[in-house]
Enzyme design. Sequence first.
Site, PDB file in Angstrom:
ATOM      1  N   SER A   1       1.144  -1.307   0.085  1.00 29.95           N
ATOM      2  CA  SER A   1       1.107  -2.522   0.882  1.00 29.95           C
ATOM      3  C   SER A   1       1.304  -3.738  -0.019  1.00 29.95           C
ATOM      4  O   SER A   1       2.338  -3.853  -0.675  1.00 29.95           O
ATOM      5  CB  SER A   1      -0.208  -2.592   1.674  1.00 29.95           C
ATOM      6  OG  SER A   1      -0.141  -3.577   2.678  1.00 29.95           O
TER       7      SER A   1
ATOM      8  N   GLU B   1       3.221   3.257  10.918  1.00 29.37           N
ATOM      9  CA  GLU B   1       2.927   1.932  10.389  1.00 29.37           C
ATOM     10  C   GLU B   1       4.015   0.973  10.842  1.00 29.37           C
ATOM     11  O   GLU B   1       4.970   1.371  11.500  1.00 29.37           O
ATOM     12  CB  GLU B   1       2.832   1.954   8.856  1.00 29.37           C
ATOM     13  CG  GLU B   1       4.129   2.275   8.155  1.00 29.37           C
ATOM     14  CD  GLU B   1       4.011   2.246   6.626  1.00 29.37           C
ATOM     15  OE1 GLU B   1       2.927   1.943   6.098  1.00 29.37           O
ATOM     16  OE2 GLU B   1       5.018   2.549   5.951  1.00 29.37           O
TER      17      GLU B   1
ATOM     18  N   HIS C   1      -0.822   3.289   7.951  1.00 26.72           N
ATOM     19  CA  HIS C   1      -0.583   2.474   6.765  1.00 26.72           C
ATOM     20  C   HIS C   1      -1.659   2.779   5.719  1.00 26.72           C
ATOM     21  O   HIS C   1      -2.842   2.585   5.954  1.00 26.72           O
ATOM     22  CB  HIS C   1      -0.623   1.007   7.175  1.00 26.72           C
ATOM     23  CG  HIS C   1      -0.152   0.052   6.130  1.00 26.72           C
ATOM     24  ND1 HIS C   1       1.088   0.159   5.531  1.00 26.72           N
ATOM     25  CD2 HIS C   1      -0.744  -1.048   5.580  1.00 26.72           C
ATOM     26  CE1 HIS C   1       1.241  -0.843   4.670  1.00 26.72           C
ATOM     27  NE2 HIS C   1       0.144  -1.580   4.669  1.00 26.72           N
TER      28      HIS C   1
END
Length: 530
Positions: free
Chosen positions: A194, A327, A439
């Site tokens: 991320s 995600e 995610h």
Amino acid sequence: MGRPTALTEAGPVEGILCRDRTVTAFRGIPYAAPPVGDLRWRSPQPPPAWEGTRPADRFGPMCPQSPTEAAATGVDAPMSEDCLSLNIWTGAAHREERRPVLVWIYGGGFREGTGANPRYDGENLARDGLTVVTFNYRLGAFGFLATPELSDEPVHRSSGNYGLLDCVAALRWVRDNIAHFGGDPDRVTIAGQSAGAGMVNFLAMSPLAEGLFHRAIAQSHARHARDPELRHLSTSYRLPADAETAGDRYARAHGASTAHHLRSLHWRKLIDGNHPVDTNVDTGGLTSPPLFRPVLDGWALPAGYDETYAKGLQNDVDYLTGNNLDESGAVPETMVSALRGGRRTVRPGSPAVNLTLEQHVTAAHRKFGTLAEEFLRLYPAATDDEAARASSRAVRDNSRISTCLWGEDWSRHATGTLHTYFWTHRTPARDGGPRRAGHGSEIDYVFRNPVGGTGAWTEEDHTIARTVSAYWTNFVATGDPNGNGLPSWPAFSPDAAAVMEIGAHFRTIPVSDPARTDFWIRFFSTQQAW
């Protein structure tokens, strides 16, 4: 037998033995001076030397962030501006060993996180032969505030990239010290998920990081320069004028008119309980990126993605990157009803989830304009449930195709290896809810540290974890994830239009079908290059 010790440039440190007594952990080692007082919003400085042997048995304080989000990390640690420390796990039996080094960069939207998060505990990977490093970097306003006055202060006349400069300082520390911990300074891999993957991408574009790492792993969000998703995910950056204007507003909102006044405020007064967003970016939808994020300042980040790759300005390293099944706005069918009936809070940088036919159609017209009807023919729906499935299918195609096009751009001037993946294993939920390949869910399998322990894992989960962890370990060691007994993972090829599925299966799969691929390529060609 005494505790293990190692030497750093600032002085010796004393670590502790892990559960596996062949692995030693060194925690809370300063890699830079505390960024307090006059050093707030300045480039990190070398750590001061200490006398005697410094205990390295506790994690350092986490960087200032929202207390609610700090609690969600699962780390019982104080919060302080004196936060620039790192942690090392090593199984080296003697100092002459030179093990490959994995430097992990935490995610959290540039506003939350800590290198002490138990998900990133490096004991298992150290037992497998790596030297693992995690560290803290400045977050939120402390890491990414830019104002005209701050830009006038440094030699390089830029501001807003202090968190990125912390990452560079940590890598310099690794280069200069890791050999004392059995690590090889000539085999350093940076990795993150991320916002951590965003940092990996930015470091790969930064001349300040040249030569400090040799391989890179970006878990989620390596995207094509013309993909509007790039603008609100944790790969987003700001232009200096925009960052400085927003920084001025932030300073005034906190009652400060000068940098000196801002530096005089207690750090607790600079933590916003909400998550400020940047609404000035056209993302093609309702989602906005976090306000505080890196700046295209001409020094730490000289150019954006498109210019960097077109001119071959990136650091030429081996690269491994990919995306997850559930995600960026895609969700499992088993979650649709609950999400549709519940209250959804959209966080900065988090894509909207389209769960109804109306949302699916409205989002298509907002994002695709004159191409909307073609999009709706390629991803058709007549009911809410069909729309939720079609929307998720489009999100997954977008991710895979965008990363494939990124791979073409990256490899045009790079000579290092490139491998791409699509993570598909739906993992057990902590609360017993539906499984999802969400995610960040792959992190637990890379480190083999499931949240809450392995009690919820089946033997299949353990098998997948051993395979994924072996791929990552091999890549850190050699630049190639392949190894004995592992399913073959081909290197990226622009002509193959394929990606490696990992998780539910380990095999190559098509990026998408030709019609949908052609649509996304034509759509991206209409978008502004970042």
